[in-house]
Design a protein around this motif. Structure first.
Motif, PDB file in Angstrom:
ATOM      1  N   GLY A 152      12.561  11.404   4.010  1.00 22.65           N
ATOM      2  CA  GLY A 152      11.885  11.798   2.773  1.00 22.65           C
ATOM      3  C   GLY A 152      10.555  12.452   3.063  1.00 22.65           C
ATOM      4  N   TYR A 153       9.554  12.190   2.226  1.00 22.35           N
ATOM      5  CA  TYR A 153       8.257  12.846   2.418  1.00 22.35           C
ATOM      6  C   TYR A 153       7.586  12.409   3.708  1.00 22.35           C
ATOM      7  CZ  TYR A 153       8.244   9.418  -1.425  1.00 22.35           C
ATOM      8  OH  TYR A 153       8.560   8.388  -2.266  1.00 22.35           O
ATOM      9  N   MET A 176       3.043   2.647   7.128  1.00 22.91           N
ATOM     10  CA  MET A 176       3.541   2.375   5.775  1.00 22.91           C
ATOM     11  C   MET A 176       4.856   3.091   5.491  1.00 22.91           C
ATOM     12  SD  MET A 176       0.323   2.336   3.214  1.00 22.91           S
ATOM     13  CE  MET A 176      -0.667   0.874   3.064  1.00 22.91           C
ATOM     14  N   GLY A 177       5.304   3.904   6.452  1.00 23.81           N
ATOM     15  CA  GLY A 177       6.439   4.772   6.199  1.00 23.81           C
ATOM     16  C   GLY A 177       7.845   4.227   6.330  1.00 23.81           C
ATOM     17  N   ARG A 202       8.268  -0.140   3.344  1.00 25.08           N
ATOM     18  CA  ARG A 202       7.802   0.906   2.445  1.00 25.08           C
ATOM     19  C   ARG A 202       7.601   0.368   1.032  1.00 25.08           C
ATOM     20  NH1 ARG A 202      10.783   6.751   2.289  1.00 25.08           N
ATOM     21  NH2 ARG A 202      10.799   6.526   4.539  1.00 25.08           N
ATOM     22  N   GLU A 203       8.487  -0.546   0.640  1.00 24.14           N
ATOM     23  CA  GLU A 203       8.371  -1.120  -0.700  1.00 24.14           C
ATOM     24  C   GLU A 203       7.071  -1.900  -0.821  1.00 24.14           C
ATOM     25  OE1 GLU A 203      10.700  -0.895  -3.165  1.00 24.14           O
ATOM     26  OE2 GLU A 203      11.948   0.398  -1.912  1.00 24.14           O
ATOM     27  N   GLU A 204       6.884  -2.776   0.168  1.00 23.89           N
ATOM     28  CA  GLU A 204       5.694  -3.622   0.148  1.00 23.89           C
ATOM     29  C   GLU A 204       4.437  -2.765   0.185  1.00 23.89           C
ATOM     30  OE1 GLU A 204       5.647  -6.769  -0.393  1.00 23.89           O
ATOM     31  OE2 GLU A 204       3.452  -6.682  -0.319  1.00 23.89           O
ATOM     32  N   ALA A 205       4.463  -1.781   1.051  1.00 24.92           N
ATOM     33  CA  ALA A 205       3.305  -0.876   1.155  1.00 24.92           C
ATOM     34  C   ALA A 205       3.058  -0.191  -0.182  1.00 24.92           C
ATOM     35  CB  ALA A 205       3.554   0.155   2.247  1.00 24.92           C
ATOM     36  N   ASP A 216       4.249   6.457  -0.478  1.00 28.30           N
ATOM     37  CA  ASP A 216       4.415   7.874  -0.130  1.00 28.30           C
ATOM     38  C   ASP A 216       3.299   8.254   0.840  1.00 28.30           C
ATOM     39  OD1 ASP A 216       2.354   9.768  -2.132  1.00 28.30           O
ATOM     40  OD2 ASP A 216       2.582   7.609  -2.445  1.00 28.30           O
ATOM     41  N   ASP A 217       3.487   9.349   1.573  1.00 27.79           N
ATOM     42  CA  ASP A 217       2.543   9.703   2.610  1.00 27.79           C
ATOM     43  C   ASP A 217       1.167  10.030   2.054  1.00 27.79           C
ATOM     44  OD1 ASP A 217       3.962  12.002   1.550  1.00 27.79           O
ATOM     45  OD2 ASP A 217       2.773  13.194   2.959  1.00 27.79           O
ATOM     46  N   GLN A 218       1.131  10.626   0.868  1.00 32.16           N
ATOM     47  CA  GLN A 218      -0.159  11.020   0.308  1.00 32.16           C
ATOM     48  C   GLN A 218      -1.019   9.804  -0.035  1.00 32.16           C
ATOM     49  OE1 GLN A 218      -0.435  14.392  -2.433  1.00 32.16           O
ATOM     50  NE2 GLN A 218      -1.392  13.002  -3.890  1.00 32.16           N
TER      51      GLN A 218
END
Lengths: 422, 447
Positions: free
Chosen positions: A167-168, A255-256, A262-265, A282-284
């Motif tokens: 994904g992103y 966090m990726g 990823r959910e927790e992050a 998301d990365d941003q």
């Protein structure tokens, strides 16, 4: 019962059975086989064609890989083990310097300009609908045009290098890989597939960034005071090829990994950043959070740019193109003539976007034509309007075309500028 | 007695009813074909089988697409049902320049001193040399497609993959790309559109030494092969083909204009001028088509196309043009896909990139597939699947630079073939494509 009658009865039953069997065969033949009236052959071929096409389309669209035996879902990462992008490198600046000195035919500055690589990409499967692919095609043509005029190379990625960071997040392993494989690159410029160049003349003022390693569009007050999740935009940013960037990527990646991490992050990010809706990390948002929480470590090398639209949010720009054409000219890069128009939220490759489809597609087409006009100008054409595909002549053919070339070729005017600076 | 008579009658009646029911079923199945969207009336309406076939499949493709859309069809945030034709309309009407039927078609005002104009320009612009290295001319690869979405719903996806493939090859070989989506001259539409485009680009970019036209359905399958520029130093046009097939047999496929080189010089402008007259659409093109079918071997009946026209031109005026045209067949400047795509695995096993020929073709050209149109000359499945394979075959050579490869030639997924290391610069990619010699800059380092 007399035997004769029994036999007679049996005989009758057999007759009926045979009759029914015969009839069944007829019915089945009529159902499965070719019908026996006139145009039935064409029908059958048609039928086959239709079925074949549908089947192929479905297969092509689906994500399933017919040759991939291990279709079983990947085991998710152990959340106790920190994900890494690769083995830790601590002397990249040194490695790179040595390499450059040993390879003078691959310098990091060409004709006085730092070597930049534009990186973009899209998923390897077709979009959910055909319009998405069509705009991906227009977007890459747009990038090809800008990069040709400015001597920038392009890498269009269509592979998922790391299943964890899909994904992103896919840009992180990709950027790292390209940096390490191409030490001759001075800058890597990531650009989303839904961003269009709308100022073909504007050149990134690299001289501003000599002391910086990350150039990203955003607003410092939104970042530091409001901690807004849209304070910066990772749809278009520059990374210098150096140790600092590798370290930042390493700090950014955790966090990726998809799944519970990823959910927790995502929950942490929503809790800490203003205005962020609830969804996976998301990365941003992750970058914003990173830069906020480790401000002292990173911010001195981050340039938050807003003097020109390194990323320009489309909604406020697309309706003003006619006004811009009337009052201004290319080369400004800012709100008068935006450098990049970025269609955040439109998501034409998916099935749904955050905005009205008509508005998105209309606007993307307008941005494309707006930019294309700047390219076609050299050739003596422009689009009839900002929506339609047709062009019209704005300058007659001549037997001495080079006079026009001298005036109009963007590349030459850009080159002239850099010469004087260096 | 009566009972028995009744019994017999009853069983006979049962049989009759049974047979009647069955007959009804058969007849129902015969007259109403299974496909629900298809009525017998539509079947009667075709002018030709082919046309109805295509219309029907097109409609069903659309239906299939709509069926695949999720959610509420009335939601205007859904892309599935949107008709892009609503958007792609010209706002300014403008007068369509109607060509004067009495004037013969011309690509532009005649230029007769282009070589001189160009060489003067090059002298006054030393920063834009026409050679970017010893024996390496500046090349512009030109390709393109329609500004409207493809009729086939996956057509644009294949166009996207095709341009990515070209971007990769050209990045490795220091070639620039021009992707055209504009119709410069409405009279020269279709395959003829490349002529006005080529002329326009040659005249606008005097720094270009060679213009390389490549069809959108052609893909690079040898990323390591560099064109033998030295070989062409005395020629102005290079096409894949065979001298005997063109000059002796007059075969319309004796050469291929899907991938060819044209030098930026006066000769090329003259050639374009001589090539163009069969192009203008309408009567001119129709009539020309008849001439070409008559004069060339094996050519089917259809309007004049640029390829047949140039075969005809070369045959008729060999003395004028032939000397400067190189018909290349030592490597696949154009490689007909039909004889190549099934051998990829064999090639991987026995050979390596950098050969460019039948062992490892430079270009695999999907002639006749027409993935953007409604239907081509070959089966949809074969075409699209093979295009995927060709794409992956080429892409593997790019991915190997970074330590990856596709899981198989049919798969979109990639797998790692080289681990990450803390000393990435010591790793050399097998094909030497990361920093190939044909990309080296002849400049002293200035870091």
């Amino acid at each position: 019962m007399p035997r004769g009658r029994q036999m007679h009865k049996t005989f009758n039953n057999i007759k009926i059975t045979i009759l029914c069997g015969f009839v069944t065969i007829l019915v089945l033949r009529g159902t499965i086989g070719v019908g026996n009236l006139g145009s039935s052959e064409a029908e059958a071929i048609n039928q086959n064609l239709i079925e074949e096409t549908n089947r192929i389309l479905a297969e092509i669209r689906s994500d399933s890989d017919p040759t991939d035996p291990d279709e079983s879902p990947e085991t998710e990462l152990n959340p106790n083990v920190t994900y890494t992008l690769g083995p830790k490198i601590t002397d990249w600046d040194q490695q790179r310097k040595v390499w450059l000195s040993k390879n003078p035919e691959f310098p990091n500055f060409v004709n006085g300009k730092a070597r930049i690589l534009l990186v973009t990409g899209s998923p390897p499967n077709p979009c959910d609908n055909a319009i998405g692919d069509h705009y991906l095609l227009k977007a890459i043509k747009n990038k090809i045009d800008y990069c040709r005029l400015h001597g920038i190379e392009i890498v269009y990625n269509m592979a998922h290098l790391d299943k964890e960071l899909a994904g992103y997040w896919a840009k992180l392993p990709l950027i790292r890989r390209l940096m390490l494989s191409h030490p001759e690159l001075e800058w890597i410029w990531w650009m989303d597939s839904d961003a269009f160049f709308t100022d073909m003349v504007f050149e990134i003022p690299l001289y501003k960034y000599e002391k910086y390693n990350l150039v990203i569009h955003g607003y410092p007050d939104l970042l530091f005071e409001q901690k807004s999740w849209i304070a910066l935009n990772t749809g278009s940013f520059l990374f210098r090829n150096c140790q600092w960037s590798l370290d930042l990527l390493d700090a950014w990646a955790p966090m990726g990994p998809k799944g519970p991490i990823r959910e927790e992050a995502g929950r942490i990010l929503t809790a800490n950043l203003k205005g962020r809706p609830a969804f996976e990390a998301d990365d941003q948002s992750a970058l914003i959070y990173l830069l906020l929480s480790q401000k002292d470590q990173w911010m001195d090398k981050v340039f938050i740019e807003n003097q020109y639209y390194l990323h320009g949010y489309w909604a406020g720009l697309v309706d003003r193109y006619e006004e811009m054409m009337e009052k201004y000219h290319p080369g400004l890069g800012d709100e008068r003539w935006p450098f990049v128009t970025h269609f955040v939220g439109c998501k034409p490759c998916g099935s749904y976007g955050d905005y009205s489809v008509e508005r998105c597609l209309r606007s993307m087409q307008r941005a494309f034509n707006f930019a294309d006009n700047q390219v076609l100008k050299l050739y003596g054409f422009r689009h009839r309007g900002l929506l339609g595909p047709n062009i019209k002549r704005i300058r007659n053919e001549t037997a001495t075309p080079l006079e026009i070339v001298d005036q109009l070729d963007i590349r030459r005017s850009v080159h002239g500028k850099t010469e004087s600076k260096s | 007695m009566l009972n028995r008579w009744l019994k017999v009658r009853r069983s006979r009646a049962k049989i009759i009813v049974l047979c009647f029911v069955v007959a009804v079923i058969i007849l129902h199945g015969t007259f109403n074909p299974l496909n629900p969207g298809y009525s017998a009336d539509e079947n009667q309406n075709h002018h030709s089988d082919a046309h109805s076939k295509r219309v029907e499949s097109r409609r069903l493709l659309e239906e299939a697409q709509n069926d695949a859309a999720q959610g509420d069809n009335n939601d205007n945030k859904s892309y599935a049902e949107f008709d892009i034709a609503k958007i792609l309309i010209d706002e300014e009407e403008g007068e369509n320049e109607k060509p004067d039927p009495n004037k013969p078609y011309s690509l532009g005002p005649k230029i007769s001193d282009w070589d001189q104009q160009r060489s003067e320009w090059l002298k006054t612009n030393p920063d834009f040399p026409n050679f970017i290295g010893p024996n390496k001319p500046r090349v512009l690869l030109v390709t393109g497609s329609s500004p409207k979405p493809c009729e086939n719903p996956v057509g644009d996806h294949y166009l996207l993959k095709s341009i990515k493939n070209k971007i990769d090859y050209c990045r490795l070989h220091g070639i620039e790309i021009f992707y055209n989506m504009a119709l410069l001259d409405a009279e020269m539409a279709g395959f003829w559109a490349k002529l006005p485009l080529i002329r326009k680009l040659l005249l606008s970019h005097p720094e270009i030494e060679f213009l390389w036209w490549m069809d959108s359905d052609a893909m690079f399958t040898d990323m390591a092969y560099e064109l033998p520029w030295e070989r062409y130093k005395d020629f102005n046009m290079v096409m894949h083909g065979w001298n005997e097939m063109v000059y002796n047999d007059k075969n319309w496929i004796g050469l291929n204009t899907g991938s060819f080189l044209l030098r930026n010089c006066q000769w090329s402008l003259d050639l374009l001028d001589a090539w163009a007259p069969m192009g203008p659409k309408g009567k001119v093109r129709e009539e020309a088509g008849k001439i070409l079918t008559r004069e060339l071997k094996d050519r089917p009946v259809f309007e004049a196309d640029d390829q047949s026209a140039i075969v005809y031109l070369l045959v008729k005026e060999r003395a004028k043009w032939g000397e400067k045209v190189y018909l290349e067949n030592a490597y696949y400047l154009h490689g007909y896909w039909g004889i190549l795509v099934d051998r990829y695995e064999e090639m991987i096993e026995n050979y390596h990139p950098g050969l460019g020929d039948h062992r490892w073709p430079l270009v695999t050209h999907f002639v006749g597939c027409k993935p953007c149109g409604k239907f081509g000359d070959y089966s949809v499945e074969r075409c699209l699947r093979q295009m995927d394979r060709a794409f992956n075959f080429g892409d593997n050579q790019i991915l190997q630079m970074y330590g990856f490869t596709h899981k198989s030639l049919a798969s979109r997924r990639v797998k790692r073939v080289r681990n990450e290391t803390a000393n990435p610069l010591e790793v050399k990619d097998e094909l030497g494509l990361l920093h190939p010699s044909f990309k080296a800059v002849k400049v002293s380092a200035s870091s």
